[in-house]
Design a protein around this motif. Structure first.
Motif, PDB file in Angstrom:
ATOM      1  N   LEU A   1       0.818  -1.209   0.000  1.00  0.00           N
ATOM      2  CA  LEU A   1       0.000   0.000   0.000  1.00  0.00           C
ATOM      3  C   LEU A   1       0.852   1.259   0.000  1.00  0.00           C
ATOM      4  CD1 LEU A   1      -2.790  -1.082   2.509  1.00  0.00           C
ATOM      5  CD2 LEU A   1      -2.984  -0.823   0.037  1.00  0.00           C
ATOM      6  N   VAL A   2       1.924   1.258   0.791  1.00  0.00           N
ATOM      7  CA  VAL A   2       2.823   2.418   0.839  1.00  0.00           C
ATOM      8  C   VAL A   2       3.488   2.619  -0.524  1.00  0.00           C
ATOM      9  CG1 VAL A   2       4.964   3.290   1.851  1.00  0.00           C
ATOM     10  CG2 VAL A   2       3.207   2.333   3.324  1.00  0.00           C
ATOM     11  N   CYS A   3       3.937   1.530  -1.122  1.00  0.00           N
ATOM     12  CA  CYS A   3       4.588   1.626  -2.440  1.00  0.00           C
ATOM     13  C   CYS A   3       3.604   2.087  -3.516  1.00  0.00           C
ATOM     14  CB  CYS A   3       5.212   0.290  -2.832  1.00  0.00           C
ATOM     15  SG  CYS A   3       6.618  -0.187  -1.817  1.00  0.00           S
ATOM     16  N   MET A   4       2.380   1.573  -3.467  1.00  0.00           N
ATOM     17  CA  MET A   4       1.371   1.957  -4.448  1.00  0.00           C
ATOM     18  C   MET A   4       1.020   3.438  -4.328  1.00  0.00           C
ATOM     19  SD  MET A   4      -1.048  -1.431  -4.264  1.00  0.00           S
ATOM     20  CE  MET A   4      -2.494  -0.576  -4.775  1.00  0.00           C
ATOM     21  N   ALA A   5       1.051   3.964  -3.119  1.00  0.00           N
ATOM     22  CA  ALA A   5       0.721   5.374  -2.897  1.00  0.00           C
ATOM     23  C   ALA A   5       1.713   6.302  -3.590  1.00  0.00           C
ATOM     24  CB  ALA A   5       0.672   5.657  -1.403  1.00  0.00           C
ATOM     25  N   CYS A   6       2.889   5.818  -3.901  1.00  0.00           N
ATOM     26  CA  CYS A   6       3.903   6.635  -4.582  1.00  0.00           C
ATOM     27  C   CYS A   6       3.525   6.938  -6.026  1.00  0.00           C
ATOM     28  CB  CYS A   6       5.262   5.940  -4.540  1.00  0.00           C
ATOM     29  SG  CYS A   6       5.900   5.826  -2.881  1.00  0.00           S
ATOM     30  N   PHE A   7       2.541   6.251  -6.557  1.00  0.00           N
ATOM     31  CA  PHE A   7       2.082   6.505  -7.918  1.00  0.00           C
ATOM     32  C   PHE A   7       0.929   7.507  -7.956  1.00  0.00           C
ATOM     33  CE2 PHE A   7       3.674   2.866 -10.700  1.00  0.00           C
ATOM     34  CZ  PHE A   7       4.251   3.729 -11.602  1.00  0.00           C
ATOM     35  N   ASN A   8       0.567   8.062  -6.827  1.00  0.00           N
ATOM     36  CA  ASN A   8      -0.549   8.998  -6.761  1.00  0.00           C
ATOM     37  C   ASN A   8      -0.240  10.232  -7.608  1.00  0.00           C
ATOM     38  OD1 ASN A   8      -2.652  10.662  -6.095  1.00  0.00           O
ATOM     39  ND2 ASN A   8      -2.496  10.317  -3.903  1.00  0.00           N
ATOM     40  N   PRO A   9      -1.074  10.521  -8.627  1.00  0.00           N
ATOM     41  CA  PRO A   9      -0.778  11.642  -9.521  1.00  0.00           C
ATOM     42  C   PRO A   9      -1.133  13.023  -8.966  1.00  0.00           C
ATOM     43  CG  PRO A   9      -2.723  10.479 -10.268  1.00  0.00           C
ATOM     44  CD  PRO A   9      -2.190   9.717  -9.087  1.00  0.00           C
ATOM     45  N   ARG A  10      -1.711  13.081  -7.776  1.00  0.00           N
ATOM     46  CA  ARG A  10      -2.092  14.379  -7.205  1.00  0.00           C
ATOM     47  C   ARG A  10      -0.882  15.289  -7.051  1.00  0.00           C
ATOM     48  NH1 ARG A  10      -6.093  11.372  -3.907  1.00  0.00           N
ATOM     49  NH2 ARG A  10      -8.084  12.104  -4.682  1.00  0.00           N
ATOM     50  N   LYS A  11      -1.132  16.568  -7.234  1.00  0.00           N
ATOM     51  CA  LYS A  11      -0.103  17.610  -7.067  1.00  0.00           C
ATOM     52  C   LYS A  11       1.156  17.282  -7.859  1.00  0.00           C
ATOM     53  CE  LYS A  11      -1.779  18.770  -2.479  1.00  0.00           C
ATOM     54  NZ  LYS A  11      -1.470  18.753  -1.063  1.00  0.00           N
ATOM     55  N   SER A  12       0.986  16.967  -9.114  1.00  0.00           N
ATOM     56  CA  SER A  12       2.110  16.669 -10.018  1.00  0.00           C
ATOM     57  C   SER A  12       3.003  15.555  -9.498  1.00  0.00           C
ATOM     58  CB  SER A  12       2.935  17.930 -10.265  1.00  0.00           C
ATOM     59  OG  SER A  12       2.164  18.918 -10.873  1.00  0.00           O
ATOM     60  N   PHE A  13       2.387  14.475  -9.066  1.00  0.00           N
ATOM     61  CA  PHE A  13       3.114  13.303  -8.579  1.00  0.00           C
ATOM     62  C   PHE A  13       4.026  13.671  -7.395  1.00  0.00           C
ATOM     63  CE2 PHE A  13       1.989  12.139 -12.884  1.00  0.00           C
ATOM     64  CZ  PHE A  13       1.615  10.822 -12.775  1.00  0.00           C
ATOM     65  N   SER A  14       3.491  14.420  -6.437  1.00  0.00           N
ATOM     66  CA  SER A  14       4.308  14.872  -5.308  1.00  0.00           C
ATOM     67  C   SER A  14       4.774  13.727  -4.409  1.00  0.00           C
ATOM     68  CB  SER A  14       3.543  15.906  -4.470  1.00  0.00           C
ATOM     69  OG  SER A  14       2.355  15.339  -3.954  1.00  0.00           O
ATOM     70  N   ASN A  15       4.050  12.618  -4.392  1.00  0.00           N
ATOM     71  CA  ASN A  15       4.439  11.463  -3.564  1.00  0.00           C
ATOM     72  C   ASN A  15       5.378  10.505  -4.291  1.00  0.00           C
ATOM     73  OD1 ASN A  15       2.856  12.308  -1.433  1.00  0.00           O
ATOM     74  ND2 ASN A  15       1.073  11.170  -2.128  1.00  0.00           N
ATOM     75  N   PHE A  16       5.748  10.843  -5.505  1.00  0.00           N
ATOM     76  CA  PHE A  16       6.547   9.950  -6.345  1.00  0.00           C
ATOM     77  C   PHE A  16       7.877   9.615  -5.674  1.00  0.00           C
ATOM     78  CE2 PHE A  16       9.097   8.735 -10.020  1.00  0.00           C
ATOM     79  CZ  PHE A  16       8.200   7.952 -10.722  1.00  0.00           C
ATOM     80  N   ASP A  17       8.155   8.299  -5.563  1.00  0.00           N
ATOM     81  CA  ASP A  17       9.402   7.832  -4.933  1.00  0.00           C
ATOM     82  C   ASP A  17       9.915   6.641  -5.742  1.00  0.00           C
ATOM     83  OD1 ASP A  17      11.413   6.689  -3.348  1.00  0.00           O
ATOM     84  OD2 ASP A  17      10.368   7.126  -1.486  1.00  0.00           O
ATOM     85  N   VAL A  18      11.008   6.837  -6.434  1.00  0.00           N
ATOM     86  CA  VAL A  18      11.560   5.813  -7.327  1.00  0.00           C
ATOM     87  C   VAL A  18      11.905   4.543  -6.556  1.00  0.00           C
ATOM     88  CG1 VAL A  18      13.482   5.248  -8.866  1.00  0.00           C
ATOM     89  CG2 VAL A  18      12.405   7.486  -9.008  1.00  0.00           C
ATOM     90  N   ASP A  19      12.552   4.683  -5.400  1.00  0.00           N
ATOM     91  CA  ASP A  19      12.981   3.511  -4.629  1.00  0.00           C
ATOM     92  C   ASP A  19      11.795   2.640  -4.214  1.00  0.00           C
ATOM     93  OD1 ASP A  19      15.640   4.298  -4.835  1.00  0.00           O
ATOM     94  OD2 ASP A  19      15.553   5.475  -2.972  1.00  0.00           O
ATOM     95  N   LYS A  20      10.717   3.279  -3.775  1.00  0.00           N
ATOM     96  CA  LYS A  20       9.539   2.508  -3.361  1.00  0.00           C
ATOM     97  C   LYS A  20       8.844   1.862  -4.550  1.00  0.00           C
ATOM     98  CE  LYS A  20       8.725   4.908   0.944  1.00  0.00           C
ATOM     99  NZ  LYS A  20       7.889   5.851   1.676  1.00  0.00           N
ATOM    100  N   LEU A  21       8.866   2.529  -5.692  1.00  0.00           N
ATOM    101  CA  LEU A  21       8.244   1.943  -6.881  1.00  0.00           C
ATOM    102  C   LEU A  21       9.068   0.776  -7.413  1.00  0.00           C
ATOM    103  CD1 LEU A  21       6.933   5.187  -8.555  1.00  0.00           C
ATOM    104  CD2 LEU A  21       5.583   3.373  -7.514  1.00  0.00           C
ATOM    105  N   VAL A  22      10.385   0.875  -7.294  1.00  0.00           N
ATOM    106  CA  VAL A  22      11.240  -0.264  -7.662  1.00  0.00           C
ATOM    107  C   VAL A  22      10.971  -1.419  -6.706  1.00  0.00           C
ATOM    108  CG1 VAL A  22      13.633  -1.076  -7.794  1.00  0.00           C
ATOM    109  CG2 VAL A  22      13.010   1.118  -8.809  1.00  0.00           C
TER     110      VAL A  22
END
Length: 189
Positions: free
Chosen positions: A32-53
């Motif tokens: 769930l934490v990793c999936m939240a990194c794909f949230n497109p709100r606010k220009s992908f402000s939660n985007f985290d490459v390490d968590k998505l990997v």
């Protein structure tokens, strides 16, 4: 104030946290934490490459070693382009981002990112469906029905899980369908 904070509030928070920890495993929480990194709100402000990997590593059946090495670069390139693409800005739903990726052909340029988005969109639906079916099975497969065959259990599960559809079917339609059947089993004699 101290009493309400320590004796009531903190005890309630601990009880809720214990319930959540019991309900969700560490891997589920990490997903769930990793999936939240794909949230497109606010220009992908939660985007985290390490968590998505890490999310891709959890889905190891869908990504090979070579793809996992390329993925961080592709993720960084994608988010930079997404933040500059007016079509992708302003959306709050990942499903819309996937839709726009297909329309603009970004799904071929960023195929690993698109695959990760697909998996992220599918997981909640798949998990909820499986949980609902196991819950229904515990209701249907009681001690009195424990010796029924797989086909009969499957038929009952379909009727139970799709009860909204079956409520729309009248008794006369059921009788007519049963009468038209060539090979029918008679349970009551």
């Amino acid at each position: 104030m101290h009493y309400y904070h320590v004796e009531i509030f903190l005890v309630a928070i601990d009880a809720i946290l214990t319930g959540l920890n019991h309900r969700f495993s560490e891997t589920s929480s990490e997903l769930l934490v990793c999936m939240a990194c794909f949230n497109p709100r606010k220009s992908f402000s939660n985007f985290d490459v390490d968590k998505l990997v890490r999310l891709a590593e959890i889905y190891s059946e869908n990504f090979d070693i070579g793809e996992l090495t390329v993925l961080p670069t592709e993720l960084k390139s994608f988010v930079n382009r997404a933040r500059r693409t007016p079509d992708l800005l302003g959306y709050n739903e990942l499903g819309k981002v996937a839709e726009i990726m297909v329309k603009t052909n970004m799904n071929t340029s960023y195929r690993l990112v698109y695959r990760l988005i697909e998996l992220t969109l599918i997981l909640p639906v798949a998990t909820a469906s499986v949980e609902r079916i196991f819950s229904a099975m515990s209701i249907i497969n009681t001690d009195l029905r424990s010796k029924m065959g797989d086909e009969w259990l499957n038929d009952l599960m379909i009727c139970y899980n799709e009860k909204e559809i079956f409520r729309k079917i009248g008794n006369e339609q059921i009788k007519k369908r049963f009468e038209e059947m060539k090979n029918r089993h008679c349970f009551f004699r």
